[in-house]
Write a protein that holds these residues in place. Sequence first.
Motif, PDB file in Angstrom:
ATOM      1  N   THR A  61       1.007  -1.530  -0.086  1.00  0.00           N
ATOM      2  CA  THR A  61      -0.358  -0.122   0.037  1.00  0.00           C
ATOM      3  C   THR A  61       0.983   1.115  -0.074  1.00  0.00           C
ATOM      4  O   THR A  61       1.565   1.571   0.938  1.00  0.00           O
ATOM      5  CB  THR A  61      -1.241   0.054   0.853  1.00  0.00           C
ATOM      6  N   LEU A  62       0.684   1.951  -1.062  1.00  0.00           N
ATOM      7  CA  LEU A  62       1.850   3.124  -1.510  1.00  0.00           C
ATOM      8  C   LEU A  62       1.127   3.998  -2.294  1.00  0.00           C
ATOM      9  O   LEU A  62      -0.306   4.239  -2.392  1.00  0.00           O
ATOM     10  CB  LEU A  62       2.965   2.678  -2.050  1.00  0.00           C
ATOM     11  N   ASN A  63       1.436   5.653  -2.551  1.00  0.00           N
ATOM     12  CA  ASN A  63       1.029   6.592  -2.593  1.00  0.00           C
ATOM     13  C   ASN A  63       1.621   6.884  -3.517  1.00  0.00           C
ATOM     14  O   ASN A  63       2.759   6.866  -4.426  1.00  0.00           O
ATOM     15  CB  ASN A  63       1.424   8.003  -1.826  1.00  0.00           C
ATOM     16  N   THR A  64       0.171   6.966  -5.138  1.00  0.00           N
ATOM     17  CA  THR A  64       0.332   7.731  -6.532  1.00  0.00           C
ATOM     18  C   THR A  64       1.494   9.000  -6.158  1.00  0.00           C
ATOM     19  O   THR A  64       1.159   9.098  -5.408  1.00  0.00           O
ATOM     20  CB  THR A  64      -0.653   8.032  -7.323  1.00  0.00           C
ATOM     21  N   PRO A  65       2.110   9.707  -7.091  1.00  0.00           N
ATOM     22  CA  PRO A  65       2.421  10.538  -7.276  1.00  0.00           C
ATOM     23  C   PRO A  65       1.254  12.167  -6.532  1.00  0.00           C
ATOM     24  O   PRO A  65       2.088  13.102  -6.263  1.00  0.00           O
ATOM     25  CB  PRO A  65       2.586  10.847  -8.813  1.00  0.00           C
ATOM     26  N   GLU A  66      -0.390  11.489  -6.776  1.00  0.00           N
ATOM     27  CA  GLU A  66      -0.967  12.610  -6.600  1.00  0.00           C
ATOM     28  C   GLU A  66      -0.604  12.481  -4.620  1.00  0.00           C
ATOM     29  O   GLU A  66      -1.614  13.675  -4.430  1.00  0.00           O
ATOM     30  CB  GLU A  66      -2.291  12.484  -7.260  1.00  0.00           C
ATOM     31  N   GLY A  67      -0.731  11.668  -4.183  1.00  0.00           N
ATOM     32  CA  GLY A  67      -0.725  11.406  -3.274  1.00  0.00           C
ATOM     33  C   GLY A  67      -2.049  10.573  -2.501  1.00  0.00           C
ATOM     34  O   GLY A  67      -2.282  10.367  -1.319  1.00  0.00           O
ATOM     35  N   LYS A  68      -2.132   9.501  -3.245  1.00  0.00           N
ATOM     36  CA  LYS A  68      -3.231   9.047  -3.549  1.00  0.00           C
ATOM     37  C   LYS A  68      -2.868   7.503  -3.134  1.00  0.00           C
ATOM     38  O   LYS A  68      -1.959   7.162  -3.695  1.00  0.00           O
ATOM     39  CB  LYS A  68      -4.646   9.159  -4.591  1.00  0.00           C
ATOM     40  N   SER A  69      -3.630   7.109  -1.777  1.00  0.00           N
ATOM     41  CA  SER A  69      -2.973   5.171  -1.582  1.00  0.00           C
ATOM     42  C   SER A  69      -3.759   4.388  -2.064  1.00  0.00           C
ATOM     43  O   SER A  69      -5.091   4.915  -2.255  1.00  0.00           O
ATOM     44  CB  SER A  69      -3.379   5.513   0.131  1.00  0.00           C
ATOM     45  N   ILE A  70      -2.749   3.753  -3.043  1.00  0.00           N
ATOM     46  CA  ILE A  70      -3.714   2.094  -3.129  1.00  0.00           C
ATOM     47  C   ILE A  70      -3.075   1.437  -3.454  1.00  0.00           C
ATOM     48  O   ILE A  70      -1.488   0.858  -2.808  1.00  0.00           O
ATOM     49  CB  ILE A  70      -3.256   2.289  -4.784  1.00  0.00           C
ATOM     50  N   ALA A  71      -4.126   0.427  -2.749  1.00  0.00           N
ATOM     51  CA  ALA A  71      -3.988  -1.106  -2.265  1.00  0.00           C
ATOM     52  C   ALA A  71      -3.587  -2.245  -3.304  1.00  0.00           C
ATOM     53  O   ALA A  71      -4.653  -1.869  -4.699  1.00  0.00           O
ATOM     54  CB  ALA A  71      -4.386  -1.773  -1.394  1.00  0.00           C
ATOM     55  N   LEU A  72      -2.549  -2.659  -3.745  1.00  0.00           N
ATOM     56  CA  LEU A  72      -2.485  -4.249  -4.327  1.00  0.00           C
ATOM     57  C   LEU A  72      -3.494  -5.155  -4.130  1.00  0.00           C
ATOM     58  O   LEU A  72      -4.186  -5.106  -5.749  1.00  0.00           O
ATOM     59  CB  LEU A  72      -1.255  -5.044  -3.941  1.00  0.00           C
ATOM     60  N   SER A  73      -4.309  -4.957  -3.038  1.00  0.00           N
ATOM     61  CA  SER A  73      -5.030  -6.160  -2.908  1.00  0.00           C
ATOM     62  C   SER A  73      -6.185  -5.773  -3.036  1.00  0.00           C
ATOM     63  O   SER A  73      -7.380  -6.636  -4.149  1.00  0.00           O
ATOM     64  CB  SER A  73      -6.013  -6.525  -1.481  1.00  0.00           C
ATOM     65  N   SER A  74      -6.698  -4.203  -3.896  1.00  0.00           N
ATOM     66  CA  SER A  74      -7.760  -3.102  -4.518  1.00  0.00           C
ATOM     67  C   SER A  74      -7.681  -3.988  -6.536  1.00  0.00           C
ATOM     68  O   SER A  74      -8.773  -3.722  -6.614  1.00  0.00           O
ATOM     69  CB  SER A  74      -7.491  -2.323  -4.309  1.00  0.00           C
ATOM     70  N   LEU A  75      -6.802  -4.872  -6.350  1.00  0.00           N
ATOM     71  CA  LEU A  75      -6.574  -5.368  -7.898  1.00  0.00           C
ATOM     72  C   LEU A  75      -7.293  -6.435  -8.494  1.00  0.00           C
ATOM     73  O   LEU A  75      -7.116  -6.944  -8.771  1.00  0.00           O
ATOM     74  CB  LEU A  75      -5.925  -4.412  -8.474  1.00  0.00           C
ATOM     75  N   LYS A  76      -7.851  -7.331  -6.712  1.00  0.00           N
ATOM     76  CA  LYS A  76      -8.048  -8.385  -7.110  1.00  0.00           C
ATOM     77  C   LYS A  76      -9.300  -8.951  -7.216  1.00  0.00           C
ATOM     78  O   LYS A  76     -10.349  -7.710  -8.029  1.00  0.00           O
ATOM     79  CB  LYS A  76      -8.230  -8.834  -5.220  1.00  0.00           C
ATOM     80  N   GLY A  77      -9.264  -9.912  -7.758  1.00  0.00           N
ATOM     81  CA  GLY A  77     -10.265  -9.998  -9.428  1.00  0.00           C
ATOM     82  C   GLY A  77      -9.589 -10.108 -10.981  1.00  0.00           C
ATOM     83  O   GLY A  77     -10.714 -10.701 -11.873  1.00  0.00           O
ATOM     84  N   LYS A  78      -8.454  -9.543 -10.908  1.00  0.00           N
ATOM     85  CA  LYS A  78      -8.020  -8.946 -11.859  1.00  0.00           C
ATOM     86  C   LYS A  78      -6.291  -9.875 -12.244  1.00  0.00           C
ATOM     87  O   LYS A  78      -6.125 -10.367 -11.232  1.00  0.00           O
ATOM     88  CB  LYS A  78      -7.481  -7.561 -12.733  1.00  0.00           C
ATOM     89  N   VAL A  79      -5.891 -10.384 -13.415  1.00  0.00           N
ATOM     90  CA  VAL A  79      -4.663 -10.476 -14.003  1.00  0.00           C
ATOM     91  C   VAL A  79      -3.754  -9.641 -13.345  1.00  0.00           C
ATOM     92  O   VAL A  79      -3.993  -8.472 -14.379  1.00  0.00           O
ATOM     93  CB  VAL A  79      -4.358 -11.639 -14.844  1.00  0.00           C
ATOM     94  N   VAL A  80      -2.588  -9.477 -12.630  1.00  0.00           N
ATOM     95  CA  VAL A  80      -1.882  -8.016 -12.391  1.00  0.00           C
ATOM     96  C   VAL A  80      -0.869  -8.627 -12.428  1.00  0.00           C
ATOM     97  O   VAL A  80       0.244 -10.091 -12.098  1.00  0.00           O
ATOM     98  CB  VAL A  80      -2.588  -7.755 -10.672  1.00  0.00           C
TER      99      VAL A  80
END
Length: 377
Positions: free
Chosen positions: A246-265
Amino acid sequence: MKKQNSCVFGKILMAIFTIAFLSCSSKPEQGIIKGNLKNFQGGYVYLDEITVQSSKTKDSVKVDDKGNFTLKFNTKEPSFYRIRLAENNYILLIVNDKEQIDFSADANNLGKTAQVTGSIESALLFEATHQLQSNAERLDSLNGVFQREQANPALDSIKYVLQESYNKMIAIENAYIKSFIDKNKQSLACLAIIDKLTPEEHLDYYIKLDAGLSKSLPNNSYTKMFHDKVTDLNRLSIGSVAPEITLNTPEGKSIALSSLKGKVVLIDFWASWCRPCRAENPNVVRMYNTYKNQGFDIYSVSLDKDKEAWIKAIKDDQLVWPSHVSDLGYWQSSVVKQYNISGIPFTCLLDKEGKIVAKGLRAEELEVKVKELLGIK
């Protein structure tokens, strides 16, 4: 080591213990290496302790005009040491406290010519490393043939034959390493060769050696280091759920890897300063654009330390997917240890359940696996 050999070593050890018990006055106060060097041109010989973190010179002595020397050491546990004449001319030993070791070699090449008695572990280490050194020389000869034949019109055919020979040599090498570990899984000597086995294919042998060392030398610092490594490998093994990021985008938004679950990542570890990463980016972009509407996504983790350089690279390389994250920690980034990253670009491919199905794939191999996971023929 075969069963009958184990018995022989057991008798040797029993004899050593008996002598020590009956004749305590003859027991040395510290470990001693008595050596002789042929063709030595004068100067010093050094004894370095190879610790988990670094190397440190423990003794040095001037070699006499007959090539003789005596080095001394104290160690609280079986440890890796090296006898060194120069940075590229040395030999590894595994020494134990108060051992009396006899050493001889040609000063022009310690690695090829060294002979040692009085150290059972060092003898095992020599057996293994000499075998692998011979195989390395054969592999180098194949590479030499390939280099000499670059202008040959039949290069493709030659390359195929050389690749077949290379694969056979690697298979023989792997079989030897596995056999050595099977026989000596409680010996530190195995640590010097196991890295030749790729963990992705041979994790069972890492686990086997970890169990053996944990039984024979549970408090040894090398054992503990290896145990930590195997724990990490297990955590990142094929079929395991990818550790959360769970890290931040350049804009400061937090994105978790697990949020992409359900896709081939595809987890793509890269950086703006990494030339191989930048060279691979067009292929990654093409794959994203081709399969993004069929359940494929990318989670890009940058090892940048310069935010502006990171942002510029995303724009310049047209990395249009939204999941770009970083802690701008460079090689001190939290993901480096978490994912056992030793170099980039590095990839982990996850199935729709978030489980690791492949690591380190690039270009055509990566696309083939992505299509397989997406059910595309």
